[in-house]
Structures are given as C-alpha cells and as structure tokens.
Write an enzyme that holds these catalytic residues in place. Structure first.
Site, PDB file in Angstrom:
ATOM      1  N   HIS A  74       0.830  -1.203   0.000  1.00  0.00           N
ATOM      2  CA  HIS A  74       0.000   0.000   0.000  1.00  0.00           C
ATOM      3  C   HIS A  74       0.865   1.254   0.000  1.00  0.00           C
ATOM      4  O   HIS A  74       1.909   1.295   0.638  1.00  0.00           O
ATOM      5  CB  HIS A  74      -0.950  -0.006   1.204  1.00  0.00           C
ATOM      6  CG  HIS A  74      -2.130  -0.888   0.981  1.00  0.00           C
ATOM      7  ND1 HIS A  74      -3.355  -0.420   0.592  1.00  0.00           N
ATOM      8  CD2 HIS A  74      -2.251  -2.223   1.034  1.00  0.00           C
ATOM      9  CE1 HIS A  74      -4.173  -1.427   0.429  1.00  0.00           C
ATOM     10  NE2 HIS A  74      -3.528  -2.535   0.693  1.00  0.00           N
ATOM     11  N   SER A  91      -6.448   3.557  -5.721  1.00  0.00           N
ATOM     12  CA  SER A  91      -5.853   4.374  -4.657  1.00  0.00           C
ATOM     13  C   SER A  91      -5.986   5.861  -4.960  1.00  0.00           C
ATOM     14  O   SER A  91      -6.253   6.663  -4.067  1.00  0.00           O
ATOM     15  CB  SER A  91      -4.381   4.009  -4.442  1.00  0.00           C
ATOM     16  OG  SER A  91      -4.276   2.760  -3.798  1.00  0.00           O
ATOM     17  N   GLU A  94      -9.570   6.811  -4.204  1.00  0.00           N
ATOM     18  CA  GLU A  94      -9.838   6.759  -2.766  1.00  0.00           C
ATOM     19  C   GLU A  94      -9.206   7.937  -2.033  1.00  0.00           C
ATOM     20  O   GLU A  94      -9.854   8.576  -1.195  1.00  0.00           O
ATOM     21  CB  GLU A  94      -9.337   5.425  -2.196  1.00  0.00           C
ATOM     22  CG  GLU A  94     -10.173   4.240  -2.687  1.00  0.00           C
ATOM     23  CD  GLU A  94      -9.454   2.900  -2.668  1.00  0.00           C
ATOM     24  OE1 GLU A  94     -10.070   1.910  -3.089  1.00  0.00           O
ATOM     25  OE2 GLU A  94      -8.274   2.840  -2.244  1.00  0.00           O
ATOM     26  N   GLN A  95      -7.953   8.232  -2.355  1.00  0.00           N
ATOM     27  CA  GLN A  95      -7.288   9.347  -1.680  1.00  0.00           C
ATOM     28  C   GLN A  95      -7.920  10.682  -2.076  1.00  0.00           C
ATOM     29  O   GLN A  95      -8.113  11.564  -1.237  1.00  0.00           O
ATOM     30  CB  GLN A  95      -5.785   9.328  -1.960  1.00  0.00           C
ATOM     31  CG  GLN A  95      -5.088   8.164  -1.253  1.00  0.00           C
ATOM     32  CD  GLN A  95      -3.588   8.347  -1.102  1.00  0.00           C
ATOM     33  OE1 GLN A  95      -3.095   9.472  -1.046  1.00  0.00           O
ATOM     34  NE2 GLN A  95      -2.874   7.235  -1.005  1.00  0.00           N
ATOM     35  N   PHE A 126       1.132   3.257   6.967  1.00  0.00           N
ATOM     36  CA  PHE A 126      -0.187   3.423   7.589  1.00  0.00           C
ATOM     37  C   PHE A 126      -1.242   3.134   6.533  1.00  0.00           C
ATOM     38  O   PHE A 126      -1.207   3.695   5.439  1.00  0.00           O
ATOM     39  CB  PHE A 126      -0.314   4.871   8.082  1.00  0.00           C
ATOM     40  CG  PHE A 126      -1.649   5.217   8.673  1.00  0.00           C
ATOM     41  CD1 PHE A 126      -1.931   4.896   9.987  1.00  0.00           C
ATOM     42  CD2 PHE A 126      -2.598   5.884   7.926  1.00  0.00           C
ATOM     43  CE1 PHE A 126      -3.157   5.239  10.552  1.00  0.00           C
ATOM     44  CE2 PHE A 126      -3.818   6.230   8.472  1.00  0.00           C
ATOM     45  CZ  PHE A 126      -4.102   5.906   9.792  1.00  0.00           C
ATOM     46  N   ALA A 129      -8.895   2.659   5.406  1.00  0.00           N
ATOM     47  CA  ALA A 129      -9.958   2.802   4.416  1.00  0.00           C
ATOM     48  C   ALA A 129     -10.463   4.234   4.556  1.00  0.00           C
ATOM     49  O   ALA A 129     -11.151   4.561   5.519  1.00  0.00           O
ATOM     50  CB  ALA A 129     -11.068   1.791   4.661  1.00  0.00           C
TER      51      ALA A 129
END
Length: 174
Positions: A74, A91, A94-95, A126, A129
């Site tokens: 990740h 990703s 999501e970010q 780290f 979700a």
C-alpha cells in the site's frame, strides 16, 4: 453494503478470468484472488459481501509475513507516490475522495512526518480505508494508531485492507 450480484458471477469464471477481474482488489497482491479461487467459489461469492468475506478469509489465514507483504504494497497516504501520480487508479480515487489531493503545504508536511514516524515504528505504511473520512479524521487516526503495539497495528491494518477490498468490490456493481 451491496447484495447485488457481481457480473459476470465470480463462481462461473475460470481461474485466469477470475484473477484478471479481481486480482487488483488487494493492492499489488493478486495471490489473494488466486488462493480465493483455488479454495473454490460458490454462488455465495457472487455478491460483493460474499466475495469480500472469502478474500478476507484468505488474507486473515495468511502468515504474518505474507500479511506484511500486502500491507507494504500500500502507498503512503498523501505521500510521494500520490504527488507523483504513481498510485493505482483505485488508490488515486480513494485518496482524492478523502480530499488528500487538496492538502495544504502544512498538511502535506504533517502527513510526511506521520508517515515517516509510523514506518519507523512499525516497518510498514499506515493503511486506512479513507472513504467517508476527510484528511483531518485521517490525521487524527494516524496519531492515535501510532500508540498501538506492532501486532495490534498489523491486525488493524489487515482489517482496514479488508474494508478497502469490500468497498472496491461494491464499486464493481455500483
């Protein structure tokens, strides 16, 4: 949670098609999809929640070292890969959905400091979700989780990764 059927239904796919369609659910870890298919699929895995449970069970049953490999796959939140545009499409979405692409320079510096401190303490990035959270909630979670034990944090990261996977599968029918 969606209980709609994924199409095509996972239980009807051969191994190559299943891995081709779901091998990206776990960040750079297609082995989770491979082992899920190898364990056998029934109509119970044709929904996002059913498939997420089956895939999550594979990850939960994996050795601690294999779990750490998945965690380490990740990216840092609001990290260098995000700034360079080197994240997977999932990703990136999501970010951005959590506003991490809109951080102030001060927030980016705080993320960088926390990412570095976290990796120094635990040896992996780290993972959270982030859907449904904003950058302030993420930073607060970062600071709280820095106090966890390494085993507790590995388990928390795996829980978060399984939550990410479930959300990604739900997106496939949305």
């Amino acid at each position: 949670m969606s209980d709609k059927t994924l199409t095509p239904r996972p239980s009807t796919l051969d191994r190559a098609d299943f891995v081709g369609r779901f091998g990206d659910i776990y960040e750079h870890s297609p082995w989770v999809a491979e082992e899920t298919w190898d364990n056998g699929l029934t109509h119970d895995q044709d929904t996002p929640s059913g498939l997420a449970s089956a895939m999550g069970a594979v990850l939960a049953a994996a050795s601690a070292e294999r779990q750490l490999e998945v965690i380490r796959a990740h990216p840092d939140l609001a990290g260098k890969a995000a700034l360079a545009g080197d994240l997977t499409d999932d990703s990136t979405r999501e970010q951005a959905g959590a506003g991490l692409d809109q951080c102030t320079p001060e927030e980016l510096a705080r993320f960088e400091r926390l990412n570095d401190a976290y990796k120094a303490r635990f040896g992996f990035p780290f993972v959270m979700a982030v859907r449904g959270n904003d950058r302030h909630a993420i930073l607060a979670a970062f600071e709280t989780r820095l106090h966890n034990s390494p085993d507790e944090e590995r388990r928390t990261a795996i829980e978060q990764i399984n939550r990410i996977a479930r959300l990604r599968l739900e997106d496939r029918v949305a």
